[in-house]
Design an enzyme around this catalytic site. Structure first.
Site, PDB file in Angstrom:
ATOM      1  N   LYS A   1      -7.178  12.252  -8.113  1.00  0.00           N
ATOM      2  CA  LYS A   1      -6.251  13.413  -7.714  1.00  0.00           C
ATOM      3  C   LYS A   1      -6.110  14.537  -8.710  1.00  0.00           C
ATOM      4  O   LYS A   1      -6.005  15.753  -8.472  1.00  0.00           O
ATOM      5  CB  LYS A   1      -4.890  12.603  -7.563  1.00  0.00           C
ATOM      6  CG  LYS A   1      -4.670  11.702  -6.623  1.00  0.00           C
ATOM      7  CD  LYS A   1      -4.806  12.469  -4.873  1.00  0.00           C
ATOM      8  CE  LYS A   1      -3.735  13.428  -4.711  1.00  0.00           C
ATOM      9  NZ  LYS A   1      -3.844  13.974  -3.481  1.00  0.00           N
TER      10      LYS A   1
ATOM     11  N   TYR B   1      -7.676   6.362  -9.156  1.00  0.00           N
ATOM     12  CA  TYR B   1      -6.794   7.119  -8.405  1.00  0.00           C
ATOM     13  C   TYR B   1      -6.496   8.301  -8.829  1.00  0.00           C
ATOM     14  O   TYR B   1      -6.519   9.343  -8.121  1.00  0.00           O
ATOM     15  CB  TYR B   1      -5.765   6.270  -7.490  1.00  0.00           C
ATOM     16  CG  TYR B   1      -4.709   7.167  -7.008  1.00  0.00           C
ATOM     17  CD1 TYR B   1      -5.017   7.891  -5.750  1.00  0.00           C
ATOM     18  CD2 TYR B   1      -3.270   7.242  -7.450  1.00  0.00           C
ATOM     19  CE1 TYR B   1      -3.921   8.653  -5.056  1.00  0.00           C
ATOM     20  CE2 TYR B   1      -2.489   8.063  -6.973  1.00  0.00           C
ATOM     21  CZ  TYR B   1      -2.831   8.647  -5.598  1.00  0.00           C
ATOM     22  OH  TYR B   1      -1.685   9.354  -5.062  1.00  0.00           O
TER      23      TYR B   1
ATOM     24  N   THR C   1       0.460  14.117  -6.924  1.00  0.00           N
ATOM     25  CA  THR C   1       1.148  13.043  -7.282  1.00  0.00           C
ATOM     26  C   THR C   1       1.350  13.374  -8.962  1.00  0.00           C
ATOM     27  O   THR C   1       0.772  13.958  -9.613  1.00  0.00           O
ATOM     28  CB  THR C   1       0.282  11.733  -7.272  1.00  0.00           C
ATOM     29  OG1 THR C   1       0.878  10.656  -7.981  1.00  0.00           O
ATOM     30  CG2 THR C   1      -1.188  11.922  -7.850  1.00  0.00           C
ATOM     31  N   ASP C   2       2.497  12.723  -9.196  1.00  0.00           N
ATOM     32  CA  ASP C   2       3.080  12.755 -10.769  1.00  0.00           C
ATOM     33  C   ASP C   2       1.915  11.850 -11.457  1.00  0.00           C
ATOM     34  O   ASP C   2       1.870  11.911 -12.923  1.00  0.00           O
ATOM     35  CB  ASP C   2       4.423  12.237 -10.883  1.00  0.00           C
ATOM     36  CG  ASP C   2       4.678  10.683 -10.504  1.00  0.00           C
ATOM     37  OD1 ASP C   2       3.828  10.156  -9.739  1.00  0.00           O
ATOM     38  OD2 ASP C   2       5.877  10.474 -10.735  1.00  0.00           O
ATOM     39  N   GLU C   3       1.060  10.989 -10.830  1.00  0.00           N
ATOM     40  CA  GLU C   3       0.453  10.118 -11.825  1.00  0.00           C
ATOM     41  C   GLU C   3      -0.731  10.653 -12.314  1.00  0.00           C
ATOM     42  O   GLU C   3      -1.230  10.420 -13.484  1.00  0.00           O
ATOM     43  CB  GLU C   3      -0.236   9.027 -10.666  1.00  0.00           C
ATOM     44  CG  GLU C   3       0.796   8.341 -10.057  1.00  0.00           C
ATOM     45  CD  GLU C   3       0.342   7.055  -9.299  1.00  0.00           C
ATOM     46  OE1 GLU C   3      -0.764   6.197  -9.686  1.00  0.00           O
ATOM     47  OE2 GLU C   3       0.948   6.524  -8.291  1.00  0.00           O
TER      48      GLU C   3
HETATM   49  P1  NAD Z   1      -1.769   7.089   2.776  1.00  0.00           P
HETATM   50  O1  NAD Z   1      -2.793   6.328   2.255  1.00  0.00           O
HETATM   51  O2  NAD Z   1      -0.564   6.544   3.737  1.00  0.00           O
HETATM   52  O3  NAD Z   1      -2.454   8.226   4.034  1.00  0.00           O
HETATM   53  C1  NAD Z   1      -3.527   8.809   3.710  1.00  0.00           C
HETATM   54  C2  NAD Z   1      -4.343   9.394   5.125  1.00  0.00           C
HETATM   55  O4  NAD Z   1      -5.262   9.916   5.010  1.00  0.00           O
HETATM   56  C3  NAD Z   1      -4.424   8.343   6.269  1.00  0.00           C
HETATM   57  O5  NAD Z   1      -3.877   8.465   7.419  1.00  0.00           O
HETATM   58  C4  NAD Z   1      -6.222   8.345   6.269  1.00  0.00           C
HETATM   59  O6  NAD Z   1      -6.543   8.140   7.407  1.00  0.00           O
HETATM   60  C5  NAD Z   1      -6.254   9.733   5.738  1.00  0.00           C
HETATM   61  N1  NAD Z   1      -7.715   9.984   5.281  1.00  0.00           N
HETATM   62  C6  NAD Z   1      -8.207   9.069   4.278  1.00  0.00           C
HETATM   63  N2  NAD Z   1      -9.423   9.610   4.068  1.00  0.00           N
HETATM   64  C7  NAD Z   1      -9.717  10.654   4.988  1.00  0.00           C
HETATM   65  C8  NAD Z   1     -10.776  11.372   5.086  1.00  0.00           C
HETATM   66  N3  NAD Z   1     -11.985  11.300   4.385  1.00  0.00           N
HETATM   67  N4  NAD Z   1     -10.930  12.190   5.934  1.00  0.00           N
HETATM   68  C9  NAD Z   1      -9.577  12.566   6.678  1.00  0.00           C
HETATM   69  N5  NAD Z   1      -8.554  11.610   6.592  1.00  0.00           N
HETATM   70  C10 NAD Z   1      -8.457  10.870   5.733  1.00  0.00           C
HETATM   71  O7  NAD Z   1      -1.239   7.935   1.884  1.00  0.00           O
HETATM   72  P2  NAD Z   1       0.153   8.679   1.413  1.00  0.00           P
HETATM   73  O8  NAD Z   1       0.895   7.747   0.955  1.00  0.00           O
HETATM   74  O9  NAD Z   1       0.784   9.293   2.739  1.00  0.00           O
HETATM   75  O10 NAD Z   1      -0.163   9.866   0.594  1.00  0.00           O
HETATM   76  C11 NAD Z   1      -0.458  11.224   1.190  1.00  0.00           C
HETATM   77  C12 NAD Z   1      -0.625  12.102   0.069  1.00  0.00           C
HETATM   78  O11 NAD Z   1       0.399  12.181  -0.755  1.00  0.00           O
HETATM   79  C13 NAD Z   1      -2.010  11.643  -0.780  1.00  0.00           C
HETATM   80  O12 NAD Z   1      -2.684  13.010  -1.125  1.00  0.00           O
HETATM   81  C14 NAD Z   1      -1.383  11.343  -2.006  1.00  0.00           C
HETATM   82  O13 NAD Z   1      -2.113  11.313  -3.299  1.00  0.00           O
HETATM   83  C15 NAD Z   1       0.170  11.846  -2.216  1.00  0.00           C
HETATM   84  N6  NAD Z   1       1.083  11.437  -2.619  1.00  0.00           N
HETATM   85  C16 NAD Z   1       1.659   9.999  -2.430  1.00  0.00           C
HETATM   86  C17 NAD Z   1       2.785   9.286  -2.917  1.00  0.00           C
HETATM   87  C18 NAD Z   1       3.204   7.984  -2.554  1.00  0.00           C
HETATM   88  O14 NAD Z   1       3.976   7.618  -2.951  1.00  0.00           O
HETATM   89  N7  NAD Z   1       2.601   7.727  -1.510  1.00  0.00           N
HETATM   90  C19 NAD Z   1       3.233  10.252  -3.709  1.00  0.00           C
HETATM   91  C20 NAD Z   1       2.961  11.558  -4.359  1.00  0.00           C
HETATM   92  C21 NAD Z   1       1.938  11.895  -3.716  1.00  0.00           C
HETATM   93  P1  TYD Z   2       2.717   0.796  -6.020  1.00  0.00           P
HETATM   94  O1  TYD Z   2       3.364   0.960  -4.837  1.00  0.00           O
HETATM   95  O2  TYD Z   2       1.306   0.491  -5.728  1.00  0.00           O
HETATM   96  O3  TYD Z   2       2.803   2.648  -6.489  1.00  0.00           O
HETATM   97  P2  TYD Z   2       1.982   3.104  -7.697  1.00  0.00           P
HETATM   98  O4  TYD Z   2       0.967   2.109  -8.367  1.00  0.00           O
HETATM   99  O5  TYD Z   2       1.232   4.322  -7.139  1.00  0.00           O
HETATM  100  O6  TYD Z   2       3.050   3.537  -8.519  1.00  0.00           O
HETATM  101  O7  TYD Z   2       3.099   0.058  -7.261  1.00  0.00           O
HETATM  102  C1  TYD Z   2       4.418   0.673  -7.580  1.00  0.00           C
HETATM  103  C2  TYD Z   2       4.616  -0.511  -8.920  1.00  0.00           C
HETATM  104  O8  TYD Z   2       4.984  -1.671  -8.456  1.00  0.00           O
HETATM  105  C3  TYD Z   2       3.624  -0.202  -9.722  1.00  0.00           C
HETATM  106  O9  TYD Z   2       4.261  -0.339 -11.209  1.00  0.00           O
HETATM  107  C4  TYD Z   2       2.907  -1.583  -9.708  1.00  0.00           C
HETATM  108  C5  TYD Z   2       4.098  -2.486  -8.981  1.00  0.00           C
HETATM  109  N1  TYD Z   2       3.427  -3.550  -7.905  1.00  0.00           N
HETATM  110  C6  TYD Z   2       3.848  -4.886  -8.349  1.00  0.00           C
HETATM  111  O10 TYD Z   2       4.356  -5.304  -9.279  1.00  0.00           O
HETATM  112  N2  TYD Z   2       3.361  -5.806  -7.157  1.00  0.00           N
HETATM  113  C7  TYD Z   2       2.731  -5.376  -6.058  1.00  0.00           C
HETATM  114  O11 TYD Z   2       2.447  -6.068  -5.251  1.00  0.00           O
HETATM  115  C8  TYD Z   2       2.528  -4.095  -6.072  1.00  0.00           C
HETATM  116  C9  TYD Z   2       1.347  -3.375  -5.066  1.00  0.00           C
HETATM  117  C10 TYD Z   2       2.722  -3.036  -6.887  1.00  0.00           C
END
Ligand code: NAD
Ligand code: TYD
Length: 360
Positions: free
Chosen positions: A166, A162, A136-138
């Site tokens: 990561k 988080y 992630t970019d975070e």
């Molecule tokens: P998500 O939370 O929707 O899915 C995570 C998946 O991992 C789930 O299916 C869960 O069951 C599985 N999981 C969790 N713990 C586990 C374990 N111990 N063993 C096996 N499986 C396990 O997450 P997402 O949003 O799909 O993100 C996927 C990846 O992409 C993550 O690594 C996250 O850091 C990265 N990412 C997410 C975003 C975003 O905006 N959602 C952006 C950039 C990177």
């Molecule tokens: P989120 O979807 O949790 O992603 P991330 O924190 O990983 O960027 O949140 C996106 C943005 O929205 C973040 O600045 C927090 C804000 N946010 C709210 O204002 N209200 C909400 O209920 C949630 C879940 C997030």
């Protein structure tokens, strides 16, 4: 035929990636999906492909070294695409340990097992084996409101449990590349949105609440900025990095689509009103009055913004879905999957919602 081991494939991005890969390669690839099915993993996300001959689901925890080693021993894995993680910042603030366990220890197990399966006696690796770590970019921390971007060279400065976990997992991947010449890549992507996203994240939470006339909780002043990318564009980037990228490199993935949270909420409300027909009773519920400013997230990062120059120049990846189109597609998907939303928001979700929002 290449064999993929996908971790976390029942989650949001992982399931979109699996759908994308079968659409693109159909029978040319085989996918083994390892997922522990935590609250965020949902087998329904994969219903339409679960009976394919070239797809296998294994319910397992990535921290379970014995099982992960066995999967490598029993299958000639060519590609690992590692999504599995705890992914929600708010949950990490309440319960950091599980983030360290899954994100750091789980990644170490995946790296160890892949290395053991792929390394040859002379310290080189079997041909054409690759591990992609999805991050992630975070990890880069927070940018000022008025400028700057995250580059691959930006120093890591995570703020939440988080992003710290990561960052730890990214560092482990780097250490494997540096120490063992382990064949890997890292991608650091901005915020994703699209189908199958769990409604603890901003966009699906706002869509779901608005359609029920529930309050739309805005943290702080609503002016925090995120750089939103349609999830299919992320899936495509992962595939392109693995097939066209230079090994051992990190690639930032993002689409120059920066928006304040409050802007996102207004776009969702406007799009919902545009898409709902006049005789749909939900239309009257979708009003700006639902917007409710609540207590800010602790340590809330102000702005994220990716510079995708490297992935564009080296690999030719560009996002294809503009936000206006992507948000419509996303809302349409949620319209067509009311049962999905009902199922994931029953039971445990109510408890989480009360804990996170009840006292705000
Ligand atoms: P998500 O939370 O929707 O899915 C995570 C998946 O991992 C789930 O299916 C869960 O069951 C599985 N999981 C969790 N713990 C586990 C374990 N111990 N063993 C096996 N499986 C396990 O997450 P997402 O949003 O799909 O993100 C996927 C990846 O992409 C993550 O690594 C996250 O850091 C990265 N990412 C997410 C975003 C975003 O905006 N959602 C952006 C950039 C990177
Ligand atoms: P989120 O979807 O949790 O992603 P991330 O924190 O990983 O960027 O949140 C996106 C943005 O929205 C973040 O600045 C927090 C804000 N946010 C709210 O204002 N209200 C909400 O209920 C949630 C879940 C997030």
């Amino acid at each position: 035929m290449r064999t993929y081991l996908v971790t976390g494939g029942a989650g949001f991005i992982g399931s979109n990636y699996i759908h994308y890969m079968f659409k693109k390669y159909d029978k040319e690839i085989r996918i083994i999906n390892v997922d522990a099915l935590t609250y965020a993993g949902n087998p329904e996300n994969l219903k339409s492909i679960e009976n394919r001959d070239n797809y296998t689901f294994i319910k397992a925890d990535i921290c379970d070294k014995e099982t992960i080693s066995r999967i490598f021993a029993e299958n000639d894995i060519d590609r690992v695409v590692h999504f599995a993680a705890e992914s929600h910042v708010d949950r990490s603030i309440k319960n950091p340990e599980i983030f360290v366990r899954t994100n750091v220890l789980g990644t170490a197990v995946m790296l160890n097992c892949a290395q053991a399966a792929w390394e040859l006696p002379d310290g080189t690796y079997k041909k054409d084996k690759k591990f992609l770590h999805v991050s992630t970019d975070e990890v880069y921390g927070s940018l000022e409101e008025d400028g700057g971007y995250f580059y691959e060279t930006t120093p890591y400065a995570p703020h939440s449990p988080y992003s710290a976990s990561k960052a730890g997992s990214d560092m482990l991947v780097r250490s494997f590349m540096d120490t063992y010449h382990f064949p890997a890549n890292i991608t650091n992507c901005s915020n994703n949105y699209g189908p199958y996203q769990f409604p603890e994240k901003l966009i699906p939470l706002i869509i779901n609440n608005a359609l029920q006339g529930k309050k739309l909780p805005v943290y702080g002043d609503g002016k925090n900025v995120r750089d939103w990318l349609y999830v299919e564009d992320h899936a495509k980037a992962i595939d392109m990095v693995q097939e066209k990228g230079r090994l051992f490199e990190t690639y930032n993935v993002g689409g120059h689509n920066e928006k304040q949270n409050i802007e996102i909420i207004h776009i969702i409300l406007d799009t919902l009103r545009e898409m709902l027909s006049d005789d749909d009773p939900r239309k009257a519920l979708v009003t700006d009055d639902l917007i409710t400013y609540v207590e800010d997230r602790k340590g809330h990062d102000r702005r994220y913004a990716i510079a995708p120059d490297k992935i564009r120049a080296e690999i030719g990846w560009e996002p294809e879905t503009m936000f206006k189109e992507g948000i419509k597609r996303t809302i349409q998907w949620y319209f067509e999957h009311e049962d999905w939303m009902r199922n994931v928001t029953s039971g445990e979700y109510q408890k989480y919602y009360e804990e996170n929002y009840g006292k705000r």
